[in-house]
Motif scaffolding. Structure first.
Motif, PDB file in Angstrom:
ATOM      1  N   VAL A 118      66.111  46.354   7.021  1.00  0.00           N
ATOM      2  CA  VAL A 118      66.432  46.087   8.340  1.00  0.00           C
ATOM      3  C   VAL A 118      66.158  44.817   8.923  1.00  0.00           C
ATOM      4  CG1 VAL A 118      66.275  48.612   9.090  1.00  0.00           C
ATOM      5  CG2 VAL A 118      64.293  47.155   9.404  1.00  0.00           C
ATOM      6  N   THR A 119      67.006  44.324   9.956  1.00  0.00           N
ATOM      7  CA  THR A 119      66.457  43.029  10.497  1.00  0.00           C
ATOM      8  C   THR A 119      65.721  43.373  11.660  1.00  0.00           C
ATOM      9  OG1 THR A 119      68.513  43.061  12.040  1.00  0.00           O
ATOM     10  CG2 THR A 119      68.886  41.854  10.069  1.00  0.00           C
ATOM     11  N   VAL A 120      64.990  42.613  12.143  1.00  0.00           N
ATOM     12  CA  VAL A 120      63.800  42.841  13.331  1.00  0.00           C
ATOM     13  C   VAL A 120      63.854  41.613  14.215  1.00  0.00           C
ATOM     14  CG1 VAL A 120      62.584  44.542  11.979  1.00  0.00           C
ATOM     15  CG2 VAL A 120      61.849  42.126  12.051  1.00  0.00           C
ATOM     16  N   GLU A 121      63.908  42.045  15.447  1.00  0.00           N
ATOM     17  CA  GLU A 121      63.443  40.976  16.493  1.00  0.00           C
ATOM     18  C   GLU A 121      62.104  41.060  16.793  1.00  0.00           C
ATOM     19  OE1 GLU A 121      63.830  41.445  21.455  1.00  0.00           O
ATOM     20  OE2 GLU A 121      65.875  41.667  20.277  1.00  0.00           O
ATOM     21  N   VAL A 122      61.427  39.884  16.312  1.00  0.00           N
ATOM     22  CA  VAL A 122      59.861  39.945  16.685  1.00  0.00           C
ATOM     23  C   VAL A 122      59.758  39.430  17.984  1.00  0.00           C
ATOM     24  CG1 VAL A 122      58.141  38.474  15.784  1.00  0.00           C
ATOM     25  CG2 VAL A 122      59.920  38.770  14.053  1.00  0.00           C
ATOM     26  N   ARG A 123      58.460  40.231  18.340  1.00  0.00           N
ATOM     27  CA  ARG A 123      57.991  40.350  19.777  1.00  0.00           C
ATOM     28  C   ARG A 123      56.772  39.906  19.779  1.00  0.00           C
ATOM     29  NH1 ARG A 123      61.248  44.672  23.282  1.00  0.00           N
ATOM     30  NH2 ARG A 123      63.285  44.012  22.528  1.00  0.00           N
ATOM     31  N   THR A 124      56.058  39.183  18.621  1.00  0.00           N
ATOM     32  CA  THR A 124      54.550  38.973  18.672  1.00  0.00           C
ATOM     33  C   THR A 124      54.594  37.448  17.936  1.00  0.00           C
ATOM     34  OG1 THR A 124      52.429  39.310  17.372  1.00  0.00           O
ATOM     35  CG2 THR A 124      54.405  39.846  16.159  1.00  0.00           C
ATOM     36  N   GLU A 152      43.973  30.536  18.227  1.00  0.00           N
ATOM     37  CA  GLU A 152      43.609  29.411  18.854  1.00  0.00           C
ATOM     38  C   GLU A 152      43.172  29.606  20.203  1.00  0.00           C
ATOM     39  OE1 GLU A 152      44.545  26.421  17.513  1.00  0.00           O
ATOM     40  OE2 GLU A 152      44.910  27.456  15.624  1.00  0.00           O
ATOM     41  N   GLU A 153      42.451  28.557  20.711  1.00  0.00           N
ATOM     42  CA  GLU A 153      41.729  28.621  22.063  1.00  0.00           C
ATOM     43  C   GLU A 153      42.697  28.972  23.306  1.00  0.00           C
ATOM     44  OE1 GLU A 153      39.074  25.567  24.794  1.00  0.00           O
ATOM     45  OE2 GLU A 153      38.545  25.660  22.463  1.00  0.00           O
ATOM     46  N   ASP A 154      44.001  28.153  23.064  1.00  0.00           N
ATOM     47  CA  ASP A 154      44.751  28.175  24.389  1.00  0.00           C
ATOM     48  C   ASP A 154      45.818  29.275  24.049  1.00  0.00           C
ATOM     49  OD1 ASP A 154      43.207  26.378  25.693  1.00  0.00           O
ATOM     50  OD2 ASP A 154      44.457  24.648  25.162  1.00  0.00           O
ATOM     51  N   GLU A 155      45.656  30.097  23.273  1.00  0.00           N
ATOM     52  CA  GLU A 155      46.761  31.336  22.940  1.00  0.00           C
ATOM     53  C   GLU A 155      46.261  32.507  23.802  1.00  0.00           C
ATOM     54  OE1 GLU A 155      47.746  31.466  19.064  1.00  0.00           O
ATOM     55  OE2 GLU A 155      48.560  29.608  18.940  1.00  0.00           O
ATOM     56  N   TYR A 156      47.129  33.335  24.057  1.00  0.00           N
ATOM     57  CA  TYR A 156      46.684  34.600  24.843  1.00  0.00           C
ATOM     58  C   TYR A 156      47.815  35.754  24.094  1.00  0.00           C
ATOM     59  CZ  TYR A 156      44.610  31.221  27.847  1.00  0.00           C
ATOM     60  OH  TYR A 156      43.792  30.238  28.233  1.00  0.00           O
ATOM     61  N   TYR A 157      47.296  36.743  24.108  1.00  0.00           N
ATOM     62  CA  TYR A 157      48.213  38.217  23.930  1.00  0.00           C
ATOM     63  C   TYR A 157      48.364  38.577  25.240  1.00  0.00           C
ATOM     64  CZ  TYR A 157      46.139  38.770  19.225  1.00  0.00           C
ATOM     65  OH  TYR A 157      45.629  38.259  17.988  1.00  0.00           O
ATOM     66  N   ASP A 158      50.045  39.187  25.260  1.00  0.00           N
ATOM     67  CA  ASP A 158      50.557  39.549  26.439  1.00  0.00           C
ATOM     68  C   ASP A 158      49.727  40.442  27.318  1.00  0.00           C
ATOM     69  OD1 ASP A 158      52.730  38.300  25.509  1.00  0.00           O
ATOM     70  OD2 ASP A 158      53.848  39.846  25.333  1.00  0.00           O
ATOM     71  N   HIS A 159      49.043  41.335  26.498  1.00  0.00           N
ATOM     72  CA  HIS A 159      48.120  42.202  27.404  1.00  0.00           C
ATOM     73  C   HIS A 159      47.075  41.587  28.183  1.00  0.00           C
ATOM     74  CE1 HIS A 159      45.671  42.225  23.780  1.00  0.00           C
ATOM     75  NE2 HIS A 159      44.628  42.503  24.451  1.00  0.00           N
ATOM     76  N   GLN A 160      46.685  40.472  27.522  1.00  0.00           N
ATOM     77  CA  GLN A 160      45.584  39.771  28.389  1.00  0.00           C
ATOM     78  C   GLN A 160      46.068  39.000  29.817  1.00  0.00           C
ATOM     79  OE1 GLN A 160      44.857  37.066  24.830  1.00  0.00           O
ATOM     80  NE2 GLN A 160      42.515  37.426  25.594  1.00  0.00           N
ATOM     81  N   LEU A 161      47.495  38.745  29.764  1.00  0.00           N
ATOM     82  CA  LEU A 161      47.991  38.145  30.881  1.00  0.00           C
ATOM     83  C   LEU A 161      48.483  38.963  31.944  1.00  0.00           C
ATOM     84  CD1 LEU A 161      49.904  35.461  28.742  1.00  0.00           C
ATOM     85  CD2 LEU A 161      47.630  35.162  29.922  1.00  0.00           C
ATOM     86  N   VAL A 162      49.286  40.200  31.498  1.00  0.00           N
ATOM     87  CA  VAL A 162      49.576  41.209  32.271  1.00  0.00           C
ATOM     88  C   VAL A 162      48.651  41.740  33.437  1.00  0.00           C
ATOM     89  CG1 VAL A 162      50.765  43.420  32.584  1.00  0.00           C
ATOM     90  CG2 VAL A 162      51.558  41.808  30.843  1.00  0.00           C
TER      91      VAL A 162
END
Length: 185
Positions: free
Chosen positions: A18-24, A92-102
């Motif tokens: 299957v093709t996948v739309e990556v969301r990470t 990486e120091e300046d990267e965030y997961y979505d759950h950290q920002l919501v």
């Protein structure tokens, strides 16, 4: 904590790919062989990734037990969900997961509340904060360092320095226009 990491697209070939739309931002970590993913709808899973490869710029996955095109097509539009440790942080120091920002408050440098982040929209050119304003309206703010000057997880806020017009209310614009018209009379 659960994180949506991909959405299954159409079947590819006849062997169950299957093709996948990556969301990470970390597909190699979340979508590697052996990863067990929950699904939405739940009736489709859990699914275990057997193999993956990039073909013509798209990620293709094969899941254990999915052996033909019909079984692959039945998974179309299913969301793939990874269980993650809420304390886990990106490398990486300046990267965030979505759950950290919501749910972070969005404020101007002077502390003026703009709203709260309700969603992160991942577009090909850049990510956007979807911000709900106190009056219930939504605002989109590009997640670029020229505009988002600070992410302060400890104080649960994102500090922005927006260019003119990005967050101006229509009421403020109308009020300013009316004041100009009154001055000209």
């Amino acid at each position: 904590m659960q994180l949506v990491v991909a959405r299954i697209g159409r079947a590819h070939g006849i062997k169950g790919d299957v093709t996948v739309e990556v969301r990470t931002d970390e597909p190699e970590l979340r979508l590697g062989p052996g990863a067990v993913l929950l699904t939405d709808p739940a009736s489709a899973g859990p699914l275990t990734i057997e193999s993956g490869k990039v073909h013509s710029g798209r990620l293709l996955l094969r899941f254990e037990g999915v052996r033909d095109r019909n079984a692959a097509e039945a998974l179309r539009n299913t969301l793939l969900i990874a269980e993650i440790d809420p304390e886990e942080l990106p490398e990486e120091e300046d990267e965030y997961y979505d759950h950290q920002l919501v749910d972070l408050d969005v404020v101007l440098a002077d502390g003026t509340l703009v709203g709260a982040i309700t969603e992160i929209s991942h577009l090909p050119s850049q990510d956007l904060f979807i911000v709900e304003r106190p009056d219930g309206t939504e605002l989109m703010i590009p997640f670029v360092e020229q505009i988002v000057t600070e992410i302060d997880l400890e104080n649960q806020r994102a500090v922005i320095d927006p260019p003119p017009g990005l967050i101006d209310d229509r009421a403020e614009i109308a009020s300013a226009r009316d004041a100009e018209e009154d001055d000209q009379v």
